[in-house]
Motif scaffolding. Structure first.
Motif, PDB file in Angstrom:
ATOM      1  N   TRP A 389     -12.020 -11.264   9.322  1.00 57.25           N
ATOM      2  CA  TRP A 389     -12.967 -10.214   8.943  1.00 57.25           C
ATOM      3  C   TRP A 389     -12.275  -8.856   8.806  1.00 57.25           C
ATOM      4  O   TRP A 389     -12.538  -8.114   7.856  1.00 57.25           O
ATOM      5  N   THR A 391      -9.166  -8.326   8.100  1.00 57.94           N
ATOM      6  CA  THR A 391      -8.324  -8.367   6.903  1.00 57.94           C
ATOM      7  C   THR A 391      -9.154  -8.107   5.657  1.00 57.94           C
ATOM      8  O   THR A 391      -8.768  -7.319   4.781  1.00 57.94           O
ATOM      9  N   LEU A 392     -10.315  -8.754   5.554  1.00 59.81           N
ATOM     10  CA  LEU A 392     -11.196  -8.544   4.403  1.00 59.81           C
ATOM     11  C   LEU A 392     -11.695  -7.103   4.352  1.00 59.81           C
ATOM     12  O   LEU A 392     -11.845  -6.519   3.275  1.00 59.81           O
ATOM     13  N   LEU A 396     -11.029  -4.736   1.100  1.00 62.20           N
ATOM     14  CA  LEU A 396     -12.121  -4.121   0.344  1.00 62.20           C
ATOM     15  C   LEU A 396     -11.935  -2.608   0.254  1.00 62.20           C
ATOM     16  O   LEU A 396     -12.125  -2.014  -0.820  1.00 62.20           O
TER      17      LEU A 396
END
Length: 483
Positions: A389, A391-392, A396
Motif C-alpha cells: 500500500w 509503495t502504491l 500515485l
C-alpha cells in the motif's frame, strides 16, 4: 451492514494508528502503547522540518508583491497567530476531565467538537497532507534539475539554453521514498527530522547569505514601501491578485497544525506534554520567523520588483555555482524528510482501518523480516499490506506530480483553504469548548475576531490562487517536460 457503533469504533481505531506488535517486551505507557521518548528538541526538529520548506525561498517574491510595510507586517502577524493557536491546540492533547490522550489532530476534533466536525476535519487535513506530498515531489525535482542547470550555466555561460526535464528526478525521488516509507510510524522519524531541520537551516542560510552579499556589495535593486508598482506592465487588478497570492504563500508557509498533535504524541509523559509542546512551538515558530524575515527581506532588497519565485532554483544567483548546488542538495534532503513527516498520518489512518477490518488477516498484521546487503547488514520488518500500500501511495503521488507540473499553484490553493480551518478555526473552537468560554464574553469575541479575519485572508488568498491556476490550465499538457 455496518452499525453506527461499529463505524464509530472504526473511526477511532483509524485515528489511533496503533502499531500491531507481537512478542515484544517494550516498556509501555499507561495506555498500553510503546513508551514515548520525545523531548522538546525532537519536537522542535519536527516542527522546523514541517514549517520550513523550500517555500521560504519564495518569500522574497511575496514581500516584493506586498512591499516593506505590508510584507513585514504580514510575516509578523501570521507568526503570532500561528504561535497563539498552536498553544491553544497543545492544550487539546489531553481531555481535561479524564486526562485521556488524543493521539491525532482528528481525534482531538472529534472528542471536543463531535462527529460532523471530525469528518470535515479529516477531509481538509488529508487533502492538504497529500497535496503537500505531491508539491514536495515537484519542488524537490526542481531543485535537482537546478543543480544540473547550474553546472551547465557555469560551463556554457549564463545565456546558454540548458533545458532539463524534471521527470527523471521525480521518478528517482519516488524510488527513494518507497524505501523510506517503510519506516513504521511517526515515533521512528526523529533522526530523519533532525537531519532535515539541519538541511533547512543550511539552504535558508545560503539563500539569505547570497542575497545579503548582493545588498552590501551595492548591487541591490530598487525597493518601495508598497511593493511592485502599477504601470505599463502591471495593472491594478493584476497587482491585487498577486497580493492575494502573496498572502496565501505566507499563510501556507506557517501551516503545520495538521500534524501538531501527532508531534505532541511523541513526547514523553513527564514533564507535561502541553508545557513541553508550547516550548517547542515557541522555539520552532521563532526560529522559522527569523529565517523567513531574513530571507524575505534580504531577497527583496537584493532583487527588488524582480525577485524570483525561488532564490535558488529561479537563478537569481549563478555564482558561486558550487554553493548554489550545495543549497539545492540541502533542499532535496530536507524535502525527502518532510515527505515522510507529512505521509505518516495518512499511512497510520489507512493501516489502522485495515487492521480493524481484517484483524485476523496475516496479509495485514503479520510482520516479516527483510534483509538487505551482504550478511544481512540492513534489516527491517514490514507487513505485506504496508509494503504494497505504501509503495502504491508513493507511485500515485509521483505520477500526479509528473502529470501536473504546475501543481504548486494547486498546492497554494490547498494551503489557502487549509490554513484557516486547521490552524485557526478548529483550535479556537476546541479551546472554547474545552474551557467552556461563554458566548459574547470578551475572550469569546476576541477569539472569534481572529477567526473571522483569518477567514477573510484565506478567502482572498484562495481567489488569488484560482486566478493564477486558471492561467496554467489554459496551457495544460499532461506529463509536460519542464525546461
Amino acid at each position: 451492514m455496518v452499525s453506527a457503533d461499529e463505524m464509530q469504533f472504526h473511526l477511532e481505531a483509524c485515528e489511533h494508528g496503533l502499531e500491531v506488535q507481537k512478542g515484544t517486551n517494550l516498556l509501555l505507557d499507561d495506555d498500553g502503547k510503546p513508551k514515548r521518548t520525545g523531548t522538546v528538541w525532537t519536537a522542535s526538529a519536527h516542527i522546523i522540518t514541517a514549517i520550513i520548506g523550500s517555500g521560504v525561498l519564495s518569500l522574497a517574491w511575496g514581500v516584493a508583491r506586498l512591499g516593506w510595510i505590508v510584507g513585514v507586517t504580514t510575516l509578523v502577524v501570521f507568526s503570532g497567530i500561528t504561535l497563539y493557536n498552536s498553544s491553544l491546540l497543545a492544550d487539546c492533547y489531553r481531555s481535561p476531565e479524564t486526562g485521556k490522550r488524543n493521539y491525532t489532530y482528528m481525534e482531538a476534533v472529534k472528542n471536543n467538537l463531535g462527529g460532523k466536525m471530525y469528518i470535515a476535519c479529516g477531509m481538509v487535513q488529508y487533502a492538504n497532507l497529500y497535496g503537500m506530498i505531491i508539491g514536495y515531489t515537484i519542488t524537490a525535482s526542481i531543485s535537482m534539475a537546478a543543480i544540473q542547470k547550474s553546472d551547465c550555466f557555469h560551463k556554457r555561460g549564463h545565456e546558454a539554453s540548458c533545458s532539463v526535464s524534471n521527470n527523471p528526478y521525480m521518478i528517482g525521488l519516488g524510488i527513494l521514498e518507497i524505501f523510506l516509507s517503510q519506516i513504521p510510524n511517526f515515533h521512528k522519524l526523529s533522526m530523519l527530522s533532525i537531519v532535515a531541520a539541519i538541511m533547512s537551516f543550511s539552504y535558508s542560510s545560503i539563500g539569505m547569505g547570497l542575497a545579503f552579499a548582493k545588498v552590501i556589495s551595492g548591487k541591490g535593486e530598487r525597493t518601495t514601501l508598497t511593493g511592485v508598482e502599477v504601470g505599463i506592465n502591471l495593472s491594478a487588478a493584476e497587482k491585487t491578485w498577486r497580493m492575494f497570492r502573496a498572502f496565501g504563500d505566507i499563510a501556507f508557509a506557517y501551516t503545520y497544525s495538521q500534524i501538531l498533535i501527532e508531534i505532541q504524541d511523541t513526547l514523553r509523559s513527564q514533564p507535561s506534554e502541553n508545557k513541553v509542546m508550547k516550548k517547542a512551538n515557541i522555539m520552532g515558530v521563532f526560529t522559522t520567523t527569523t529565517f523567513y524575515m531574513m530571507c524575505g527581506c534580504f531577497g527583496y532588497a537584493a532583487f527588488g520588483d524582480n525577485a524570483p519565485g525561488n532564490l535558488l532554483t529561479g537563478f537569481g544567483f549563478y555564482e558561486p555555482f558550487w554553493l548554489v548546488d550545495m543549497a539545492n542538495i540541502c533542499i532535496v534532503v530536507h524535502l525527502v524528510g518532510a515527505y515522510q513527516v507529512f505521509s505518516q498520518p495518512l499511512f497510520s489512518a489507512f493501516e489502522s482501518w485495515a487492521i480493524w477490518m481484517w484483524p485476523n488477516s496475516k496479509f495485514v498484521t503479520e510482520e516479516h523480516l527483510i534483509s538487505i546487503g551482504g550478511s544481512a547488514k540492513y534489516r527491517f520488518s514490514t507487513s505485506f499490506l504496508r509494503l504494497i500500500w505504501r509503495t502504491l501511495f508513493v507511485v500515485l503521488a509521483t505520477v500526479l506530480a509528473m502529470a501536473m507540473p504546475f501543481f504548486n499553484d494547486i498546492l497554494a490553493l490547498l494551503g489557502a483553504l487549509g490554513y484557516w480551518p486547521l490552524t485557526v478555526y478548529f483550535p479556537i473552537q476546541m479551546y472554547i469548548a474545552q474551557k467552556k468560554v461563554g458566548r459574547w464574553s470578551s475572550r469569546w469575541i476576541a477569539l472569534q475576531l481572529i477567526n473571522f479575519i483569518c477567514l477573510l485572508v484565506a478567502a482572498a488568498a484562495a481567489c488569488g490562487s484560482v486566478q493564477g491556476l486558471s492561467k496554467d490550465l489554459n496551457a495544460f499538457k499532461p506529463f509536460k517536460v519542464e525546461d
